[in-house]
Design a protein around this motif. Structure first.
Motif, PDB file in Angstrom:
ATOM      1  N   ARG B 268       0.841  -1.198   0.000  1.00 38.44           N
ATOM      2  CA  ARG B 268       0.000   0.000   0.000  1.00 38.44           C
ATOM      3  C   ARG B 268       0.879   1.252   0.000  1.00 38.44           C
ATOM      4  NH1 ARG B 268      -5.638  -1.458   1.959  1.00 38.44           N
ATOM      5  NH2 ARG B 268      -5.930   0.756   1.657  1.00 38.44           N
ATOM      6  N   PRO B 269       0.493   2.246  -0.805  1.00 38.86           N
ATOM      7  CA  PRO B 269       1.343   3.437  -0.955  1.00 38.86           C
ATOM      8  C   PRO B 269       1.428   4.264   0.317  1.00 38.86           C
ATOM      9  CG  PRO B 269      -0.739   3.750  -2.111  1.00 38.86           C
ATOM     10  CD  PRO B 269      -0.707   2.316  -1.668  1.00 38.86           C
ATOM     11  N   GLY B 270       0.371   4.223   1.147  1.00 35.57           N
ATOM     12  CA  GLY B 270       0.394   4.994   2.390  1.00 35.57           C
ATOM     13  C   GLY B 270       1.482   4.492   3.319  1.00 35.57           C
ATOM     14  N   PRO B 345      -4.163   8.478   4.901  1.00 33.47           N
ATOM     15  CA  PRO B 345      -5.258   8.299   3.941  1.00 33.47           C
ATOM     16  C   PRO B 345      -4.715   7.954   2.552  1.00 33.47           C
ATOM     17  CG  PRO B 345      -5.435  10.408   5.087  1.00 33.47           C
ATOM     18  CD  PRO B 345      -4.102   9.837   5.441  1.00 33.47           C
ATOM     19  N   GLU B 346      -5.489   7.162   1.832  1.00 33.75           N
ATOM     20  CA  GLU B 346      -5.121   6.791   0.468  1.00 33.75           C
ATOM     21  C   GLU B 346      -6.322   7.047  -0.435  1.00 33.75           C
ATOM     22  OE1 GLU B 346      -2.186   3.021   1.457  1.00 33.75           O
ATOM     23  OE2 GLU B 346      -4.357   2.745   1.451  1.00 33.75           O
ATOM     24  N   THR B 347      -6.074   7.114  -1.707  1.00 34.83           N
ATOM     25  CA  THR B 347      -7.164   7.308  -2.662  1.00 34.83           C
ATOM     26  C   THR B 347      -7.214   6.112  -3.598  1.00 34.83           C
ATOM     27  OG1 THR B 347      -6.776   9.678  -2.625  1.00 34.83           O
ATOM     28  CG2 THR B 347      -8.100   8.830  -4.437  1.00 34.83           C
ATOM     29  N   TRP B 348      -8.417   5.520  -3.693  1.00 35.88           N
ATOM     30  CA  TRP B 348      -8.606   4.428  -4.645  1.00 35.88           C
ATOM     31  C   TRP B 348      -9.244   5.029  -5.886  1.00 35.88           C
ATOM     32  CZ3 TRP B 348     -12.259   2.082  -7.617  1.00 35.88           C
ATOM     33  CH2 TRP B 348     -11.997   0.774  -8.076  1.00 35.88           C
ATOM     34  N   LEU B 349      -8.684   4.765  -7.046  1.00 33.75           N
ATOM     35  CA  LEU B 349      -9.305   5.302  -8.250  1.00 33.75           C
ATOM     36  C   LEU B 349      -9.203   4.293  -9.379  1.00 33.75           C
ATOM     37  CD1 LEU B 349      -7.164   6.680 -10.633  1.00 33.75           C
ATOM     38  CD2 LEU B 349      -6.489   7.839  -8.555  1.00 33.75           C
ATOM     39  N   ALA B 350     -10.181   4.360 -10.287  1.00 33.04           N
ATOM     40  CA  ALA B 350     -10.195   3.486 -11.454  1.00 33.04           C
ATOM     41  C   ALA B 350      -9.918   4.341 -12.679  1.00 33.04           C
ATOM     42  CB  ALA B 350     -11.548   2.806 -11.579  1.00 33.04           C
ATOM     43  N   LEU B 351      -8.967   3.894 -13.512  1.00 34.34           N
ATOM     44  CA  LEU B 351      -8.649   4.668 -14.709  1.00 34.34           C
ATOM     45  C   LEU B 351      -9.839   4.667 -15.667  1.00 34.34           C
ATOM     46  CD1 LEU B 351      -4.982   3.518 -15.324  1.00 34.34           C
ATOM     47  CD2 LEU B 351      -5.739   5.776 -14.602  1.00 34.34           C
ATOM     48  N   GLY B 352     -10.546   3.538 -15.743  1.00 33.16           N
ATOM     49  CA  GLY B 352     -11.726   3.459 -16.613  1.00 33.16           C
ATOM     50  C   GLY B 352     -11.447   3.931 -18.026  1.00 33.16           C
ATOM     51  N   GLY B 353     -10.312   3.534 -18.577  1.00 36.52           N
ATOM     52  CA  GLY B 353      -9.957   3.947 -19.930  1.00 36.52           C
ATOM     53  C   GLY B 353      -9.289   5.308 -19.981  1.00 36.52           C
ATOM     54  N   GLY B 354      -9.185   5.978 -18.845  1.00 34.68           N
ATOM     55  CA  GLY B 354      -8.560   7.306 -18.805  1.00 34.68           C
ATOM     56  C   GLY B 354      -7.080   7.219 -18.502  1.00 34.68           C
ATOM     57  N   CYS B 355      -6.506   8.355 -18.121  1.00 32.64           N
ATOM     58  CA  CYS B 355      -5.058   8.425 -17.876  1.00 32.64           C
ATOM     59  C   CYS B 355      -4.810   9.330 -16.670  1.00 32.64           C
ATOM     60  CB  CYS B 355      -4.382   8.999 -19.118  1.00 32.64           C
ATOM     61  SG  CYS B 355      -2.598   9.035 -18.992  1.00 32.64           S
ATOM     62  N   LEU B 356      -3.942   8.874 -15.772  1.00 29.13           N
ATOM     63  CA  LEU B 356      -3.598   9.677 -14.594  1.00 29.13           C
ATOM     64  C   LEU B 356      -2.278  10.393 -14.861  1.00 29.13           C
ATOM     65  CD1 LEU B 356      -4.381  10.292 -11.562  1.00 29.13           C
ATOM     66  CD2 LEU B 356      -2.691   8.543 -10.980  1.00 29.13           C
TER      67      LEU B 356
END
Lengths: 109, 556
Positions: B268-270, B345-356
């Motif tokens: 985990r990144p945290g 705290p951490e953030t969970w995110l889905a790229l969903g075809g996108g780009c971070l």
């Protein structure tokens, strides 16, 4: 799209006509309504002509009503089942279990 | 060949000229300045018949006059005089040569040296050593032999020699400065080379994470790292060390090494940032330096990311026309251990075809056509390159920002984390509830229609998704909770639907279908799902999520 009932009683049975989508959010209302009428000793017909969608919880409500009607020796049938509802009943292989009629009681040929 | 002396001029004059020529040559070619100064002093003292001679230079640090060369009965090499002391001090101060006929009577003469050394000073001739406007010191001759006084021609000679000695001293100092500069330049070059070696030089093959770094100076305080892990995960980070130059680059080197090593041991990144922070705080270097850093783990199979941000510029998620930014969760690293706790705290995110996109403030603070880019400018720039592939997007942005700029004001670092899976027809994280199912069904129906499903099979897919979400609400959440749903067309499998929840992992064996003939309510939903879909399976959930259900259906 929500679900609405129209209730009509005749000499033989109480007809509950359902319109809209029957899902987890409202199937308990249908269950309460049907079981309530059976408890009053009335035969019940559920008209599914206006049903655009029914999920497993809606089907479960109908199954529970079917079981209650057998215990009480009361009539219970479905009428005017829409294509969408029939597809789900067939998936559940319940199309052979329920008494499914195309017209209201008494008018059946 | 020997040039005969000019018969018009006295012999002494020729001898003086010879000495000046000889000494100028010696100074110009000197490799050992101290030795040349000493020899020159001895030659001059002998030439003018002085009993002693000494050369004082100003100590650049203290301003004191230090005897660097001396001839005569007493060796005073190394002797230090306070600024302005004695005849030498006066000569330096006025930058003028001085005669002293009777030392004992001169107010400038300090008898201290005589008292210390036992030497008896009678007369003095002293000339300044200066180049351009810089005062270097003075050269002095003591007691002309035979009790005579120094002549004006002696003064002339001493001044002339003083000039060439001063030039030689100044040149030696300049050379020493240049050598030192060259040594430093080579060291910085070496540091830059080592530092470049610490950053990923190219994108690992098929890796959906790419980064680019442009240092403003030879060495950078920015860094990024990409670390493909064995289980289809990729660890990545972007950071910025406060300050610039060598200090910043050393702290950068330490931080990137810690990341590279610790990313293999943490999931985990945290917790990873907390561990790096603890290390940085334990061996804190120069006061006041800190590191802003974002670290994340990408799960390539689900296209999801778990992100932690310690005081860094918010990363931007670009999906279609929308941008979402993820603000810092804690202060920067390296300030205090308790500022970045294990359970940060951490953030969970889905790229969903996108780009971070992750970047340093060098990007937001760089100017484009004279205007600071800012976060909106960054969004515009990302939009403008959206049609390019991963690597070209990054280089296009950096080129656009650096074109025309001879010198960068700050280090520039940019990273992009992409979803390499086919673009989804539908991707959304939403709060699932029994009341919200109706809207969800409409959107799933639209997506299935867009995938080419017939109206009939679209209706079936809608039922399967509805039932799957109901199962999550019933078995995982016992109420309502967040669900992430993704629908995409995958060449081999047809339609692929992925549902991720954030509840505690569920024992899958408890929610299998019941025999349909039993005619009992419940369990019917699972039966629907299995009948409608070709394949239904639970996969290991990405870090930060609870359960991952994957369903596929062939497209006829």
């Amino acid at each position: 799209m929500s679900m609405t009932f129209a209730i009509v009683a005749d000499a033989q049975a109480t007809i509950i006509a359902v319109t809209g989508e029957i899902d987890l959010g409202n199937s308990s209302e249908l269950r309460r309504e049907v079981l309530g009428k059976l408890a009053e000793g009335r035969a019940v017909a559920v008209d599914l002509a206006g049903v655009a969608y029914i999920d497993s919880s809606g089907v479960a409500a109908l199954v529970e009503a079917y079981q209650a009607s057998r215990q009480r020796h009361l009539g219970f049938y479905l009428q005017n089942v829409s294509v969408a509802a029939m597809r789900v009943l067939k998936l559940a292989r319940l199309d052979q279990v329920f008494d499914i009629r195309t017209r209201p009681s008494g008018e059946q040929t | 060949m020997t040039v005969p002396p000019d018969p018009q001029l006295p012999d002494d004059y020729h001898r003086q000229l010879d000495l000046i020529a000889e000494m100028s040559h010696a100074f110009a070619n000197s490799r050992d300045l101290d030795q040349t100064l000493h020899q020159g002093l001895a030659r001059v003292a002998a030439f003018v018949d002085a009993e002693a001679a000494s050369l004082f230079l100003i100590d650049e640090k203290t301003g004191e006059l230090v005897c660097r060369a001396c001839v005569g009965p007493v060796d005073i090499t190394g002797l230090r005089l306070a600024p302005g002391t004695g005849v030498v001090g006066k000569v330096v101060e006025k930058n003028q040569a001085m005669f002293v006929k009777e030392a004992g009577r001169d107010p400038h003469f300090g008898a201290l040296v005589d008292a210390k050394t036992g030497f008896s000073t009678r007369s003095i001739l002293c000339a300044p050593l200066s180049v351009r406007s810089e005062r270097l010191g003075a050269i002095e001759l003591l007691n002309k032999a035979g009790g005579q006084l120094f002549h004006s021609s002696d003064r002339q000679l001493l001044r002339t020699l003083g000039v060439s000695a001063a030039l030689a001293i100044s040149n030696a100092r300049l050379t020493r400065g240049l050598v030192e500069q060259e040594r430093l330049r080579r060291e910085v070059e070496l540091a830059a080379e080592i530092q470049r070696g610490m950053l990923p030089s190219h994108r690992p093959k098929d890796c959906p994470v790419a980064g680019i770094n442009r240092p403003a100076y030879a060495v950078s305080g920015d860094f990024f790292d990409i670390l493909p892990l064995s289980d289809e995960r990729v660890a990545f980070a972007v950071g910025d060390v406060s300050g610039k130059g060598i200090n910043a680059s050393l702290l950068m080197a330490k931080t990137i090494s810690l990341f590279h090593c610790l990313a293999k041991a943490h999931r985990r990144p945290g917790a990873l940032l907390a561990a790096i922070n603890a290390e940085l705080c334990e061996t804190a270097g120069a006061g006041g330096t800190f590191v802003t850093m974002v670290a994340g783990f990408l799960d390539r199979r689900s296209g999801t990311i778990l992100l932690a941000n310690a005081g860094h510029e918010p990363p931007l998620l670009h999906q279609g026309l929308t941008f979402t930014s993820f603000d810092a969760d804690t202060p920067p690293l390296g300030i205090a251990v308790d500022l970045v706790p294990q359970n940060m705290p951490e953030t969970w995110l889905a790229l969903g075809g996108g780009c971070l996109y992750l970047f340093t403030d060098g990007l937001t603070e760089s100017s484009c056509d004279g205007v600071m880019l800012g976060s909106q400018g960054v969004e515009r720039m990302i939009n403008s390159v959206a049609a390019l592939d991963l690597d070209h997007r990054l280089t296009a942005i950096i080129e656009a920002l650096t074109k025309g700029a001879a010198v960068l004001r700050d280090d520039l670092t940019l990273m992009a984390v992409e979803d390499f899976r086919p673009k989804p027809l539908f991707a959304s994280r939403f709060k699932a509830s029994p009341e919200g199912l109706c809207e969800l069904r409409q959107r799933v129906e639209a997506a299935a229609g867009a995938a080419g499903c017939s109206a009939e099979s679209a209706a079936e897919v809608v039922l399967a998704v509805d039932e799957a979400v109901q199962n999550i609400l019933r078995h995982a959440y016992h109420g309502e909770g967040d669900v992430y749903l993704e629908i995409r067309v995958v060449a081999e499998e047809g339609l692929e639907i992925q549902l991720i929840d954030f509840a505690a992992p569920v024992d899958v064996s408890q929610i299998g279908p019941r025999p349909i003939d039993k005619l009992r309510p419940g369990g019917l939903g699972t039966h629907f799902i299995r009948t409608i879909m070709d394949q239904v399976c639970f996969l290991p959930a990405p870090e930060g999520a609870g359960n991952l259900l994957r369903m596929t259906k062939a497209l006829s």
